[in-house]
Design a protein around this motif. Sequence first.
Motif, short mmCIF file in Angstrom:
data_model
loop_
_atom_site.label_atom_id
_atom_site.label_comp_id
_atom_site.label_asym_id
_atom_site.label_seq_id
_atom_site.Cartn_x
_atom_site.Cartn_y
_atom_site.Cartn_z
N TYR A 105 38.90 99.50 -58.99
CA TYR A 105 39.62 100.64 -59.57
C TYR A 105 38.75 101.88 -59.73
O TYR A 105 39.27 102.96 -60.01
N HIS A 151 45.28 104.93 -57.28
CA HIS A 151 46.39 104.72 -58.21
C HIS A 151 46.08 103.53 -59.10
O HIS A 151 45.69 102.47 -58.63
N ILE A 152 46.26 103.69 -60.39
CA ILE A 152 46.11 102.61 -61.36
C ILE A 152 47.47 102.38 -61.99
O ILE A 152 48.06 103.31 -62.57
N ARG A 211 42.20 103.24 -68.91
CA ARG A 211 43.09 104.23 -69.52
C ARG A 211 42.57 105.65 -69.30
O ARG A 211 43.35 106.57 -69.05
N ARG A 241 43.33 106.51 -65.63
CA ARG A 241 44.75 106.74 -65.34
C ARG A 241 45.31 107.94 -66.09
O ARG A 241 46.22 108.61 -65.62
N VAL A 272 47.40 101.66 -70.13
CA VAL A 272 47.27 100.57 -69.17
C VAL A 272 47.18 99.27 -69.97
O VAL A 272 46.51 99.22 -71.00
#
Length: 663
Positions: free
Chosen positions: A321, A326-327, A348, A351, A355
């Motif tokens: 990641y 994209h998360i 978090r 993104r 999350v």
Amino acid sequence: MNEKIRSVLNSLPHKPGIYLMKDAQGQIIYVGKAVSLHQRVRSYFQESADLSPKNRSMVARVDDIEYVVVENEIEALVLESNYIKQYRPKYNVLLRDDKNYPYIKVALSEDFPRVYRVRNYQRDGNRYFGPYTSSAAVDATLDLLNKLFPFRTCRYDGSAWAPPRNGQQPAGWKPKYLNRPCTQYYIHRCLAPCVGYATREDYDAIIAQVILFLEGKHEEVLKRLEARMHEAAEALNFEEAARLRDRIRAVEHVLEKQRIINTEGQEDQDVVALASAEDETCAQVFFFRAGKLIGREYFILQGTRDSSPGEIMASFLQQFYESAPHIPAEIVLEVEPDDRDMLLAWLRSRRGKAVSLSVPRRGEKRSLIELVKQNAQEVLEQQRIKWLSDSQKTQLALEELQAALNLVTPPQRIECYDISNIQGSSSVGAMVVFEGGRPKPAEYRRFRIKSVEGANDPASHQEILRRRFRREPQPPPSPAPPGGGEAGPDGDSLASGVENAEGQAAGFSHDWPLPDLIVIDGGKAQLNAALQVLQELHVEVPVIGLAKEEGSHSRLPTAEEIYLPGASEPLRLPRSSQGLYLLQRIRDEAHRFGITYHRKLRSQRTFKSQLDEIPGIGPRRKQALLKHFGSLQAISQASIEELAAVEGMTRAAAEKVKEYIGR
């Protein structure tokens, strides 16, 4: 512990940061992160520390420690990831070739954006999708997209055809169109903005559909296509309406394949599971968008032999990641990752929204995890088969073994021997054969150990080697006629064989060819035992022992060591060595083959019951009794009448059963 390390431990601050373990050559062998450098680093060197085998081996090699202090734990995680990518330390879990995974790029910064494959993800305002593990998968996806949506695939600079986006054209500006469109236009794979057949707005609408499709928002794509189809029909543009209708059907056909698996809810999800084998782990990821499976990818992690599942999962999430474009809102995991709270805070922040990390124990999500794990296991097996079928890699591996083991030629035929037992029971030996780096299952052999009691691997190896290379007396060969006969490379007759102690010619008791290399699963003791037998039998074949390295503070294995005859220290090949990889695959195959036979014998022995000892109770009656009563205990509690009522039984047989079981 040397003075250099002691002074570093005494000066460690109570602050977050990363620490770099270095060996005597100054190479970074491990990078770690810590909320408190003082507590984390010192924990490796405490006498009461309960370290994993890998960490024990690492600590034994540490000669110096450096550290970098940061503001918070999130910065520590990011910096650790950067150092791991740059230095690829030996004792870290590494995502293999993580810098080279391809992405699909939608070049929004261009006029009339293109959609194409790239090797690096950048935060430059364009849209990226991936990473993918295969360029072929990217090319197949791009081809599908181009069939569904007519975007341009040429490399022309679109600014020559496009008016400024703000609508204010410079004085005297006019588009510089090409003379004619290319073939892509005529097969309906491009709108041909290069000759002015499409406006910027028309083309941008197509690119918007491409992005929605890659995001998994297929229903929205269908709605937009249907709206455009109705508009074209109402405008009596039936040719355009027909093309849009065909595109809708093509999208629906793709969606039918993705509706096989659905998850609860409409949130984006990634589902991650692991499968490990020796020093590698496959992390399989299923990508769900709006509840539908839109794709899956696998990633290979190296250096995972003695790492816990939680450590492997945390390392994968961090490395994957860190560069993922994209998360999702939810990441569903097979196992709980180490440093969960730190990872969650970092995800978090990446993104920019909430999350969640979930580890389901039951229900639909758990079933989904099992499906993903099964796919990961299949990938590992396919990778093994693919490697073995790659003639260039196997030849390279054989040449590496020739150089490392000082052999005259690359070992074309390799035989590996392994012993399997549990607490000394049902001991069996296994011989597997590889020729040209590939397995030859037809020449595998199993040996039930007959002369050795208990768990004695060296003696068991000696027994199976004697049976493998035993010789039988043969009559001496007839003298060849003068000037005739077939001679070997040294001038001796090929029929001469080898003489035993009595002067008789002794040939092998079977027609198996001699190997070019013998691999014994074990260390010095097993190797020396094998050498003794081969010398007794006058078999001159190179032999090595392959064992997992023992850490200085633990008997648990951590890495591979190759034991050579007469060498005081074992040989350690680099972890990336193709030759080592081949030896591991051969040893693993011998272990698999042996343990399968061992389990079969143990199962047969376990299934044997008191019923086998009763006269007059054969396999059919035994099966009927067990089927009717379910267990030996239930049979012992049954009356003679109940036993006699079973199909195939008589009263006399029932009385025998009660007599023997009661005894």
